[in-house]
Motif scaffolding. Structure first.
Motif, mmCIF file in Angstrom:
data_model
loop_
_atom_site.group_PDB
_atom_site.id
_atom_site.type_symbol
_atom_site.label_atom_id
_atom_site.label_comp_id
_atom_site.label_asym_id
_atom_site.label_seq_id
_atom_site.Cartn_x
_atom_site.Cartn_y
_atom_site.Cartn_z
ATOM 1 N N GLU A 901 -1.718 23.612 -1.677
ATOM 2 C CA GLU A 901 -2.984 24.121 -2.202
ATOM 3 C C GLU A 901 -3.994 23.011 -2.422
ATOM 4 O OE1 GLU A 901 -1.837 26.279 -5.653
ATOM 5 O OE2 GLU A 901 -1.034 27.954 -4.475
ATOM 6 N N LEU A 902 -3.548 21.781 -2.238
ATOM 7 C CA LEU A 902 -4.459 20.656 -2.464
ATOM 8 C C LEU A 902 -5.483 20.604 -1.339
ATOM 9 C CD1 LEU A 902 -1.790 17.969 -3.369
ATOM 10 C CD2 LEU A 902 -3.282 19.171 -4.959
ATOM 11 N N SER A 903 -6.748 20.522 -1.722
ATOM 12 C CA SER A 903 -7.766 20.423 -0.670
ATOM 13 C C SER A 903 -8.229 18.970 -0.598
ATOM 14 C CB SER A 903 -8.936 21.352 -0.976
ATOM 15 O OG SER A 903 -9.419 21.074 -2.276
ATOM 16 N N ILE A 904 -7.365 18.159 -0.020
ATOM 17 C CA ILE A 904 -7.716 16.738 0.103
ATOM 18 C C ILE A 904 -7.450 16.311 1.530
ATOM 19 C CG2 ILE A 904 -7.209 16.092 -2.284
ATOM 20 C CD1 ILE A 904 -4.585 14.862 -0.688
ATOM 21 N N ASN A 905 -7.939 15.126 1.831
ATOM 22 C CA ASN A 905 -7.689 14.577 3.159
ATOM 23 C C ASN A 905 -6.347 13.856 3.123
ATOM 24 O OD1 ASN A 905 -7.605 13.310 5.569
ATOM 25 N ND2 ASN A 905 -9.538 12.175 5.302
ATOM 26 N N PHE A 906 -5.331 14.461 3.735
ATOM 27 C CA PHE A 906 -3.981 13.883 3.650
ATOM 28 C C PHE A 906 -3.853 12.578 4.420
ATOM 29 C CE2 PHE A 906 -3.379 18.328 2.517
ATOM 30 C CZ PHE A 906 -2.605 18.196 1.378
ATOM 31 N N ASN A 907 -4.879 12.288 5.262
ATOM 32 C CA ASN A 907 -4.865 11.007 5.979
ATOM 33 C C ASN A 907 -5.056 9.816 5.054
ATOM 34 O OD1 ASN A 907 -4.520 11.583 8.804
ATOM 35 N ND2 ASN A 907 -6.440 12.755 8.604
ATOM 36 N N THR A 908 -5.577 10.091 3.842
ATOM 37 C CA THR A 908 -5.840 8.968 2.937
ATOM 38 C C THR A 908 -4.549 8.461 2.295
ATOM 39 O OG1 THR A 908 -6.214 10.501 1.135
ATOM 40 C CG2 THR A 908 -8.169 9.751 2.345
ATOM 41 N N ILE A 909 -3.479 9.186 2.481
ATOM 42 C CA ILE A 909 -2.218 8.756 1.879
ATOM 43 C C ILE A 909 -1.482 7.829 2.832
ATOM 44 C CG2 ILE A 909 0.043 9.588 1.095
ATOM 45 C CD1 ILE A 909 -1.445 12.031 0.045
ATOM 46 N N SER A 910 -1.001 6.732 2.272
ATOM 47 C CA SER A 910 -0.441 5.682 3.130
ATOM 48 C C SER A 910 0.889 6.100 3.749
ATOM 49 C CB SER A 910 -0.248 4.402 2.312
ATOM 50 O OG SER A 910 0.825 4.587 1.414
ATOM 51 N N ASN A 911 1.229 5.416 4.837
ATOM 52 C CA ASN A 911 2.466 5.726 5.542
ATOM 53 C C ASN A 911 3.693 5.530 4.658
ATOM 54 O OD1 ASN A 911 0.864 6.223 7.679
ATOM 55 N ND2 ASN A 911 1.432 4.392 8.853
ATOM 56 N N GLU A 912 3.661 4.461 3.842
ATOM 57 C CA GLU A 912 4.833 4.213 2.974
ATOM 58 C C GLU A 912 5.073 5.396 2.049
ATOM 59 O OE1 GLU A 912 2.248 1.968 3.248
ATOM 60 O OE2 GLU A 912 2.954 -0.034 2.666
ATOM 61 N N VAL A 913 3.976 5.967 1.568
ATOM 62 C CA VAL A 913 4.133 7.106 0.660
ATOM 63 C C VAL A 913 4.663 8.318 1.426
ATOM 64 C CG1 VAL A 913 2.906 8.710 -0.852
ATOM 65 C CG2 VAL A 913 2.423 6.253 -0.978
ATOM 66 N N TRP A 914 4.148 8.498 2.633
ATOM 67 C CA TRP A 914 4.662 9.619 3.438
ATOM 68 C C TRP A 914 6.147 9.447 3.732
ATOM 69 C CZ3 TRP A 914 2.805 14.046 3.245
ATOM 70 C CH2 TRP A 914 1.416 14.300 3.252
ATOM 71 N N ASP A 915 6.572 8.195 3.930
ATOM 72 C CA ASP A 915 7.993 7.956 4.195
ATOM 73 C C ASP A 915 8.846 8.395 3.007
ATOM 74 O OD1 ASP A 915 7.604 7.032 6.739
ATOM 75 O OD2 ASP A 915 7.393 4.927 6.123
ATOM 76 N N VAL A 916 8.320 8.161 1.797
ATOM 77 C CA VAL A 916 9.049 8.607 0.601
ATOM 78 C C VAL A 916 9.179 10.129 0.609
ATOM 79 C CG1 VAL A 916 9.031 8.675 -1.920
ATOM 80 C CG2 VAL A 916 8.269 6.605 -0.736
ATOM 81 N N VAL A 917 8.092 10.793 1.002
ATOM 82 C CA VAL A 917 8.102 12.260 1.049
ATOM 83 C C VAL A 917 9.148 12.748 2.048
ATOM 84 C CG1 VAL A 917 6.752 14.315 1.672
ATOM 85 C CG2 VAL A 917 5.699 12.452 0.340
ATOM 86 N N LEU A 918 9.175 12.133 3.238
ATOM 87 C CA LEU A 918 10.131 12.556 4.264
ATOM 88 C C LEU A 918 11.555 12.438 3.745
ATOM 89 C CD1 LEU A 918 8.724 11.051 7.621
ATOM 90 C CD2 LEU A 918 8.345 13.317 6.622
ATOM 91 N N LYS A 919 11.839 11.314 3.100
ATOM 92 C CA LYS A 919 13.202 11.101 2.601
ATOM 93 C C LYS A 919 13.565 12.127 1.538
ATOM 94 C CE LYS A 919 14.334 6.364 3.624
ATOM 95 N NZ LYS A 919 14.018 5.002 3.169
ATOM 96 N N GLU A 920 12.637 12.359 0.636
ATOM 97 C CA GLU A 920 12.943 13.296 -0.446
ATOM 98 C C GLU A 920 13.193 14.698 0.108
ATOM 99 O OE1 GLU A 920 13.567 12.960 -3.586
ATOM 100 O OE2 GLU A 920 13.464 15.047 -4.249
ATOM 101 N N LEU A 921 12.432 15.056 1.141
ATOM 102 C CA LEU A 921 12.593 16.406 1.705
ATOM 103 C C LEU A 921 13.666 16.461 2.789
ATOM 104 C CD1 LEU A 921 8.878 17.606 1.867
ATOM 105 C CD2 LEU A 921 10.684 18.494 0.378
ATOM 106 N N ASN A 922 14.221 15.293 3.136
ATOM 107 C CA ASN A 922 15.264 15.205 4.165
ATOM 108 C C ASN A 922 14.785 15.804 5.491
ATOM 109 O OD1 ASN A 922 17.708 14.574 5.322
ATOM 110 N ND2 ASN A 922 18.797 16.352 4.463
ATOM 111 N N ILE A 923 13.655 15.285 5.937
ATOM 112 C CA ILE A 923 13.071 15.766 7.200
ATOM 113 C C ILE A 923 12.607 14.576 8.033
ATOM 114 C CG2 ILE A 923 12.329 18.029 6.334
ATOM 115 C CD1 ILE A 923 9.620 16.867 5.708
#
Ligand SMILES: [Zn+2]
Ligand SMILES: [Zn+2]
Length: 1007
Positions: A901-923
Motif C-alpha cells: 500500500e506504500l506509494s513510494i518509489n521503490f527504486n530509492t531503496i538500496s540493493n543491500e536492503v532489498w537483499d535483506v528483504v529477499l532473505k527474510e521472505l526466502n525468495i
C-alpha cells in the motif's frame, strides 16, 4: 561519536553464562547487597562532586508512618530516574530523601497502639503528671517516625533508589522547625498573622480543627443521614409555622434565625390538623406531594422580620442568649446570596441558621450581628446548660434530637444521602464549631509596603502567590489551572491545631491582657529563631535546654510582653503539618545534607540549588497541600518559586480498576510486590506510563510488561553472550565510528537506530517525559531483537561464512548492548548492572557516563532507517502474500509478487536492503505492485533447484529440532543419520548441525 566501547578486562575471555530462566528478584537482591557492600552507592553520589553543573531535585517527604505500598514506588521511581540520568550526564546533585514526621497521622497511630481514645487519655499516660505524659507521648511519636523511616529506607533501597540514605531529612528536625519560625516571623512583620474567631470544620475525635487545605475530595463520603423537616411556630400568627429542613439535626439547638430569599415567592399551605406552613412556592409540591391547599402567596421580603419559637427554647443556655438578644433572636431575615445562597432544588426555601455550627451561618451572623449559642464541646458532647442534651454526644447520638422533635415539632424525618466530609486522618465525621484559631491572611496588603520595582505592585500574599505559581512549569499543564483555582478561591490559611501535641510549636506568644485591651488586634508576637527566643526568655530556658522545640519542654520558656512587661507564654497550639513540608526548600539544602541550612549559612551557595529544578508527586491533594505550602512559604521568604518544574502523576488503582484496598484483595504491599514482580519490571511499568493518567497496577499487568519487553531484552543479551562465547569473540578496541565501516547494511542500520534512540531518550528525559523515553527504548529493543538479530542469525556460529562479517556483527551488538545498559540504567538499574558488568568487566554501570553522540560522525543515517522501515513493511506484505498462496516460509520461491500500500518509489531503496528483504521472505526475486522488480536481472532457478533447497532447509530444521528434544547444548557434537539423497550436501549439513559422523538411512536420526 560514542565514546569508545568499553574494552573487556584482558583476563576476561568468556562472558558469564546467561540463564534463560533467571530468577530476577534474586538477581536484584544480589546486586543490592553488592552495591552497598562495595560502596557503589557512595561512589555514584560522589561521581560528579566537583562538577560545575547542578541538578537540584527536591524530594517531597514521605509520611513515615507505615511500610510502603506499591503506589509509593511509582513516585519514588521518578525520584530516582532523573537523578540517575543527570548523574550520567555529569551533574552535581544532593541525592537527599525526606521524611514527613509531625502531625495528627502519627498521633492517631500511636493512640491506636496504646489504646488511647481521647485527649484526657494522652494527658494521663503517666497518671497525675500531664507534662510527663505529654513528654512521653511526643517521644513515642518520634520513635514511631524513626521506626518507619528505617523500614521505608530499606524498601526504597530495594527499589534500587540511590540516595544519601544516612542523611535523609526529617521534618521534625530543629532546623526544619526553626525555619518555619523564620517564615512565620516574616508573615508577622508583614502583618499577615491574625487570630480569627471563626466557624471551622472540626474533628470530634482528634478534637482539633481541620483546615480547608486538609479537606480533600477523597475524604468526603457518601453517607445517609436522617434529615428533618420541622416547624417553627410564628409568634403572633395563629397556627402559622415556618417549615424548615436540615440535614444536620444536631445543630437545631443552636438555631438563631431562619434565612429566606427575598425575591422568591413563598406560599402558606394548609396542612393537617389545622396547621399552616410557609414554604417556597416552587417547593410546595415537592414537600406536600398531593392533597394540599395553597392559602396565599407572598414575596419572601414580606416574611422578613417575623419571629418564631423553636424546639429548644426552654433550655437554660438558649434562654440566656434569647434574653440578652431579644431583638435578634429567632427572626426571619433575607439572605445574602454571596454568603448563604438559597435554592429551590431541595428543602423548603427556608434555611435553618445556626451561627455557631456552620461556616455560612457564622458569616451571615457576623454580617447581621446575630448572637450565637455554642452547643458542643471539643469532642462534640453537648455543653452543660443544655438540659437533657448536656453530656450526650451530638454526632454519635442523633436520635436524641430526632426523638424529641418527633413528639411535637417534626413534620417529616427523611433519610438523606449526601457527600459529607470526614477527618482525613481518623475518618470521623466532622462537625462545625466556632473557635479561636491562628491564620495567615491572604488578602491583607503588606504592612511593610511594597517596593514596586521588586514586586510589580502585588501587595497581598494571594496576589504574590498567583504570580509565583505562574512562573512554574506544571506537568501536566492543567496543574497550573488547578493550583490557580485553589489560590484564587481559598480562604485564609488556618495554621493552628488545638488540643494536639506532636507538631510544630507555633512560636506565637500572646499577652492576654494586651490582647483584650486591643480586642485581639495586638498583644501577640511571633518569635523567629531559637536565638531570638533565648534572648527574649525571662524564664524556663534551663528546662528547655537539650530538648527539641516540641511540647512540653518548649513551653517552659516564657518571654516578656513588650507592651506591659508581663511574663507571657507560647500559645498552646501546634502548627498545621503542611507548614513542615512546605519549608523544605529552605531548611534541607545544606552542604552535606546534614549541617546547618545553606539558606542561613551561605545564601550564595544555596542559590545554586534554588529554585529546585524538579519536584514530582502524585497530584491529588497536593495543589492544596504540599505545592501550596511551598509556594506560600517561598513567596513570603523570597518571593520566588520554590521549584522550576513539577511533574505530577495520577493515582494508582488495582488492575480491576478499583482503588487499592486490603479488604478487596487488590492492594499490594511493596515488599511483596518487589519479590513477586521484581523491581526492574515494576519500575518499567511506572516509567512507560503516562503520568497524567491513573494507573492500573497488578500482577497480570506486570506479566505483560515482563514478557513483552523485559524478557525480549534479556534474550537478546543471552543470545549475544551464548554465541560470542561459542565463537570465542574477543572485544576489540573499536568505537562507534569504526563500527560504522562494517559492510553489512544491518550493522549500519542498527547503529543508526541506536544513535537515534540515544538522542531521543536524552531529549525526552530532559523534557521530563519518562514515558516517551521508555517507549523509544522499547521500540529499539524490538528492532534489535526482531530484525537485527533475527536477520543476523546466519552470520554467527556454524552458519557464518565470513569471519569479518561475523566479527562485525559481534562488535556491533556488543557496543550496542553495553551502551544500551547505560541508557536503561536510570529505568532498570539491576538488569542494566547485570548486563554491563558481565559484558565489560567494569565496576558498575552506576558510575558510567551517558553515551555522547557526536552528529558529525554520521552514525545516524535517517535515510537508511527510513528505507529499512519500508523494507519491513514490504516484508509484512510479502508474508501476507505467502499466506494467501498457502506456501510456508521454509519453501523457497523463485519470485513473489507483493502488493504494497506504500506509494513510494521503490527504486530509492538500496540493493543491500532489498537483499535483506529477499532473505527474510526466502525468495530469489521480488516484484512489488507489478511494476518494481528486484534484482534488475532476474535470478533464474529451476524448479528442481528450489525443491532441493527447500528439502535441505527442512532437513536442517528437523535435525535442529531433534537436537533440542535431546537437550543437547549448542556446541555438542552429534552423530547423524540422513537419507542418501543428501549425500552431496553432507559437508554443508555437518557444519550447520555440528555432526561428527554422518551415515545414511531412511529416516533422519540424531544419535
Ligand atoms: Zn480525626
Ligand atoms: Zn502585655
Amino acid at each position: 561519536m560514542f565514546k569508545p566501547v568499553h574494552p573487556v578486562k584482558s583476563s576476561l575471555r568468556e562472558f558469564n553464562r546467561v540463564n534463560a530462566s533467571e530468577n530476577f528478584p534474586e538477581m536484584e537482591k544480589k546486586w543490592l547487597k553488592h552495591w552497598y557492600e562495595k560502596g557503589i552507592n557512595k561512589k555514584y553520589r560522589e561521581k560528579n562532586k566537583n562538577s560545575k553543573k547542578y541538578f537540584s531535585f527536591l524530594d517531597g517527604p514521605i509520611t513515615a508512618n507505615n511500610p510502603m505500598g506499591v503506589h509509593h514506588a511509582w513516585g519514588r521511581t521518578y525520584k530516582d530516574l532523573w537523578p540517575r540520568f543527570y548523574n550520567l550526564l555529569g551533574y552535581k546533585q544532593r541525592f537527599q530523601n525526606g521524611f514527613d514526621c509531625q502531625g495528627l497521622w502519627v498521633e492517631v497511630e500511636v493512640e491506636k497502639e496504646l489504646g488511647l481514645h481521647s485527649k484526657k487519655d494522652i494527658e494521663n499516660l503517666i497518671p497525675g503528671d500531664t507534662k510527663a505524659s505529654i513528654a512521653k507521648f511526643v517521644q513515642l511519636c518520634k520513635d514511631r517516625v524513626l521506626k518507619f523511616s528505617k523500614i521505608q529506607t530499606e524498601q526504597s533501597k530495594r527499589l534500587g533508589y540511590f540516595a544519601d540514605w544516612d542523611h535523609s531529612y526529617f521534618t521534625m528536625s530543629d532546623e526544619n522547625n526553626y525555619m518555619i519560625w523564620k517564615f512565620l516571623k516574616k508573615c508577622y512583620e508583614y502583618g499577615w498573622i491574625y487570630k480569627g474567631h471563626e466557624s471551622v470544620p472540626w474533628c470530634p475525635r482528634c478534637e482539633t480543627a481541620i483546615s480547608q487545605h486538609e479537606m480533600l475530595t477523597e475524604d468526603y463520603k457518601e453517607l445517609v443521614h436522617q434529615s428533618v423537616y420541622f416547624k417553627l411556630p410564628i409568634i403572633g400568627r395563629e397556627n402559622e409555622n415556618l417549615l424548615v429542613w436540615t440535614t444536620t439535626p444536631w445543630t437545631i439547638p443552636a438555631n438563631i434565625a431562619v434565612a429566606i430569599e427575598a425575591t422568591f415567592d413563598y406560599s402558606l399551605v394548609q396542612g393537617n390538623a389545622n396547621q399552616k406552613f410557609w414554604v417556597a412556592k416552587e417547593l410546595v409540591k415537592m414537600v406536600f406531594k398531593e392533597n394540599y391547599k395553597i392559602l396565599k402567596t407572598v414575596k419572601g421580603s414580606d416574611l422578613v422580620g417575623l419571629k418564631y419559637t423553636a424546639p429548644f427554647d426552654n433550655l437554660p443556655k438558649v434562654k440566656e442568649v434569647a434574653d440578652k438578644n431579644s431583638e435578634k433572636f429567632h427572626i426571619v431575615f433575607a439572605t445574602d446570596k454571596n454568603i448563604l445562597p438559597i435554592t429551590t432544588t431541595e428543602g423548603t426555601g427556608m434555611v435553618h441558621t445556626a451561627v455557631s455550627a456552620g461556616v455560612e451561618d457564622f458569616k451571615m451572623g457576623k454580617k447581621l450581628g446575630l448572637p450565637m449559642i455554642p452547643v458542643i464541646e471539643d469532642n462534640a458532647d453537648y455543653m452543660s446548660g443544655l438540659g437533657f442534651l448536656s453530656g450526650k454526644n451530638a454526632k454519635k447520638h442523633p436520635e436524641i434530637i430526632l426523638d424529641y422533635l418527633k413528639k411535637d415539632w417534626a413534620f417529616a424525618v427523611v433519610a438523606y444521602k449526601h457527600r459529607y466530609p470526614a477527618c482525613w486522618r481518623c475518618k470521623t465525621e466532622l462537625v462545625w464549631k466556632v473557635e479561636d484559631e491562628w491564620y495567615i491572611a491572604m488578602d491583607l496588603p503588606s504592612k511593610l509596603g511594597v517596593r514596586s520595582y521588586e514586586l510589580g505592585g502585588e501587595k497581598t500574599l494571594r496576589q504574590r502567590m498567583i504570580k509565583v505559581a505562574k512562573k512554574i512549569k506544571w506537568m501536566p499543564e492543567f496543574g497550573l489551572d488547578r493550583e490557580l483555582d485553589w489560590l484564587k478561591n481559598m480562604h485564609d490559611w488556618l495554621i493552628s491545631k488545638k488540643n494536639r501535641y506532636w507538631g510544630l510549636a507555633l512560636p506565637i506568644y500572646e499577652c492576654p491582657a494586651c490582647a483584650k485591651a486591643s480586642a485581639g488586634k495586638e498583644g501577640f508576637e511571633v518569635i523567629g529563631s531559637k536565638e531570638e527566643l533565648k534572648k527574649r526568655a525571662v524564664s524556663g530556658l534551663e528546662e528547655f535546654e537539650g530538648h527539641s522545640p516540641h511540647k512540653p519542654f518548649i513551653d517552659e520558656v516564657k518571654i516578656k510582653c513588650q507592651k506591659c512587661g508581663e511574663s507571657i507564654s507560647r500559645t498552646n497550639d501546634v502548627g498545621n503539618p503542611w507548614l513542615d513540608a512546605g519549608i523544605v526548600p529552605y531548611s534541607t539544602i545544606s552542604k552535606d545534607n546534614h549541617s546547618q541550612p545553606l539558606y542561613i549559612e551561605n545564601k550564595e551557595e544555596w542559590k545554586k540549588w534554588f529554585p529546585v529544578d524538579l519536584i514530582t508527586e502524585s497530584f491529588p491533594g497536593q495543589f492544596k497541600n504540599w505545592f501550596y505550602a511551598m509556594i506560600a512559604e517561598s513567596t513570603v521568604l523570597e518571593n520566588e518559586p520554590p521549584f522550576k518544574r513539577v511533574l505530577g502523576f495520577g493515582t494508582q488503582l488495582g488492575e480491576d480498576g478499583r482503588p487499592m484496598h486490603k479488604s478487596w484483595g487488590n492492594a499490594i504491599e511493596f515488599s511483596e510486590g518487589a519479590d513477586k514482580i521484581g523491581v526492574d519490571v515494576m519500575r518499567w511499568m511506572f516509567t512507560r506510563h503516562n503520568p497524567a493518567d491513573n494507573m492500573l497496577f497488578g500482577y497480570k499487568k506486570a506479566d505483560e510488561v515482563r514478557r513483552q519487553f523485559y524478557l525480549m531484552l534479556w534474550n537478546t543479551y543471552k543470545f549475544f553472550v551464548e554465541y560470542a562465547n561459542l565463537d570465542k569473540f574477543i572485544v576489540g578496541n573499536k568505537n562507534f565510528c569504526s563500527l560504522q565501516n562494517s559492510k553489512n547494511v544491518l550493522d549500519k542500520w542498527i547503529l543508526s537506530r541506536f544513535a537515534s534512540t540515544v538522542l531521543s531518550v536524552e531529549k525526552n528525559l530532559k523534557e521530563f517525559s519518562a514515558k516517551d523515553a521508555a517507549l523509544e527504548i522499547e521500540k529499539f529493543v524490538s528492532d534489535l531483537s526482531t530484525w537485527f538479530i533475527r536477520r543476523s542469525r546466519d552470520r554467527v556460529w556454524v552458519n557464518s561464512e565470513d569471519e569479518t562479517d561475523k566479527n562485525n556483527f559481534y562488535e556491533t551488538l556488543y557496543a550496542i548492548l553495553v551502551n544500551l545498559s547505560i541508557i536503561i540504567s536510570p529505568f532498570m538499574p539491576f538488569v542494566a548492572e547485570e548486563i554491563y558488568t558481565n559484558l565489560t568487566g567494569g565496576e558498575s554501570v552506576n558510575l558510567e557516563s551517558w553515551p555522547d553522540i557526536n552528529l558529525k560522525y554520521k552514525i545516524q543515517n535517517s535515510e537508511l532507517e527510513k528505507q529499512m522501515e519500508i523494507a519491513r513493511k514490504v516484508v509484512e506484505a510479502g508474508q501476507a502474500e505467502r499466506k494467501t498462496l498457502g506456501v510456508k516460509i521454509r519453501i523457497p520461491l523463485a519470485n513473489l509478487n507483493v502488493k504494497s500500500e506504500l506509494s513510494i518509489n521503490f527504486n530509492t531503496i538500496s540493493n543491500e536492503v532489498w537483499d535483506v528483504v529477499l532473505k527474510e521472505l526466502n525468495i530469489k526475486n521480488i516484484t512489488v505492485n507489478d511494476r518494481f522488480h528486484y534484482p534488475k536481472i532476474e535470478v533464474k532457478v529451476t524448479e528442481e533447484q528450489l525443491k532441493e533447497e527447500g528439502r535441505l532447509r527442512e532437513l536442517v530444521r528437523e535435525i535442529q529440532s531433534q537436537r533440542k528434544i535431546k537437550g543437547l547444548k549448542t556446541d555438542d557434537k552429534i552423530n547423524l543419520v540422513i537419507p542418501k539423497e543428501f549425500e552431496s550436501k553432507k559437508d554443508f549439513i555437518a557444519k550447520r548441525v555440528l555432526a561428527k559422523e554422518i551415515s545414511y538411512g531412511d529416516k533422519v536420526a540424531v544419535l
